[in-house]
Design an enzyme around this catalytic site. Structure first.
Site, PDB file in Angstrom:
ATOM      1  N   SER A  43      39.029  35.513  30.996  1.00  0.00           N
ATOM      2  CA  SER A  43      38.592  34.201  31.598  1.00  0.00           C
ATOM      3  C   SER A  43      38.671  34.439  32.654  1.00  0.00           C
ATOM      4  O   SER A  43      37.937  35.918  33.161  1.00  0.00           O
ATOM      5  CB  SER A  43      39.224  33.003  31.409  1.00  0.00           C
ATOM      6  OG  SER A  43      38.365  32.339  32.248  1.00  0.00           O
ATOM      7  N   ASP A 155      37.060  31.661  24.773  1.00  0.00           N
ATOM      8  CA  ASP A 155      37.699  31.349  25.597  1.00  0.00           C
ATOM      9  C   ASP A 155      39.057  32.664  24.917  1.00  0.00           C
ATOM     10  O   ASP A 155      39.906  32.576  24.648  1.00  0.00           O
ATOM     11  CB  ASP A 155      38.359  31.149  26.500  1.00  0.00           C
ATOM     12  CG  ASP A 155      38.679  30.641  27.563  1.00  0.00           C
ATOM     13  OD1 ASP A 155      39.560  31.932  28.180  1.00  0.00           O
ATOM     14  OD2 ASP A 155      39.239  29.709  28.271  1.00  0.00           O
TER      15      ASP A 155
END
Length: 256
Positions: A43, A155
């Site tokens: 991320s 994610d």
């Protein structure tokens, strides 16, 4: 003080705004003569890692992060599998990184994502860089998943927020940078703070095991005072990463 060169593998966790602390950490690492040879990022950590791998200096990355939306939310798009399309993030990443591939980076980079259909981590090491960065940052429900290699990716923090196992074993010193200390909350929680806290607890669940895979583990305690979406606090968060890393200078002297 003169430091011996430390060839290192960097592991940069996710953490949204708190992930910006990696910039300050990297600045201090430069001063300790740490030379990254490979970076594994999730991320926000993957985005910061990409800038490092491209050759940007810490102060350059800090300047970009303080004035540019490289990890925030833009462009409402109701329905489908996500509320937002990451147009502004994509545009800004392309502005500074270009439409490059992993092979064109100066440092080897591993981007951790989550293969949501298979329910497990998926590590990207080759191909086009920008789609991989969008995938690792595709927060569920908020952003639409990204299709890469016939996989639906979201994610990386959902399955592996601290991707040390993606590069372990490693011939370099492993320096782990974790941006999600739990701390203890004394006051009542607002709804927003409760959501933030739940995410932090979930991200922290396996760090006690993974930190022992690192030669040096960096987790600035003061980051617990910042919410994951406090992008406007970028400069403070970056400074915390720098100050804390400088405070553990002895760790680098011992490992150099």
């Amino acid at each position: 003080m003169q430091y011996k060169t430390i060839d290192a593998a960097l592991v940069l966790s996710g953490g949204v705004a708190r992930g910006l602390s990696h910039i300050g950490i990297y600045k201090a690492l430069n001063e300790f003569n740490v030379v990254p040879k490979i970076i594994a990022g999730t991320s926000a950590g993957a985005i910061i890692g990409a800038f490092i791998a491209k050759g940007f200096h810490a102060d350059e990355i800090a300047s970009i992060a303080s004035k540019t939306n490289i990890i925030s939310i833009r462009t409402f798009n109701p329905g489908n599998l996500g509320l937002f399309k990451p147009h502004s993030i994509k545009r800004n990443l392309q502005k500074y990184l270009g439409n490059i591939t992993f092979d064109q980076l100066n440092i080897e980079l591993v981007v951790a994502t989550t293969d949501i259909k298979r329910g497990k981590p998926y590590y990207i090491r080759s191909g086009n860089l920008i789609p991989a960065l969008l995938a690792t940052s595709a927060i569920p429900v908020i952003y639409k998943p990204i299709n890469i290699d016939d996989k639906l990716l979201i994610d990386g923090g959902i399955s592996d927020n601290f991707a040390v196992e993606a590069i372990n074993p490693c011939r370099y010193k492993i320096i782990g940078c974790h941006a999600n200390p739990l701390g203890v909350i004394e006051n009542d929680l607002s709804y927003k703070a409760l959501v933030d806290r739940c995410i932090s607890v979930a991200l922290h669940k396996d760090i006690l095991h993974k930190k022992h895979l690192c030669d040096i583990f960096i987790e600035p305690p003061l980051l617990a005072n910042y919410g994951m979406f406090q992008i406007k606090k970028a400069n403070e968060i970056i400074q915390i990463g720098y100050d804390y890393t400088k405070s553990i200078e002895a760790e680098f002297l011992k490992n150099s």
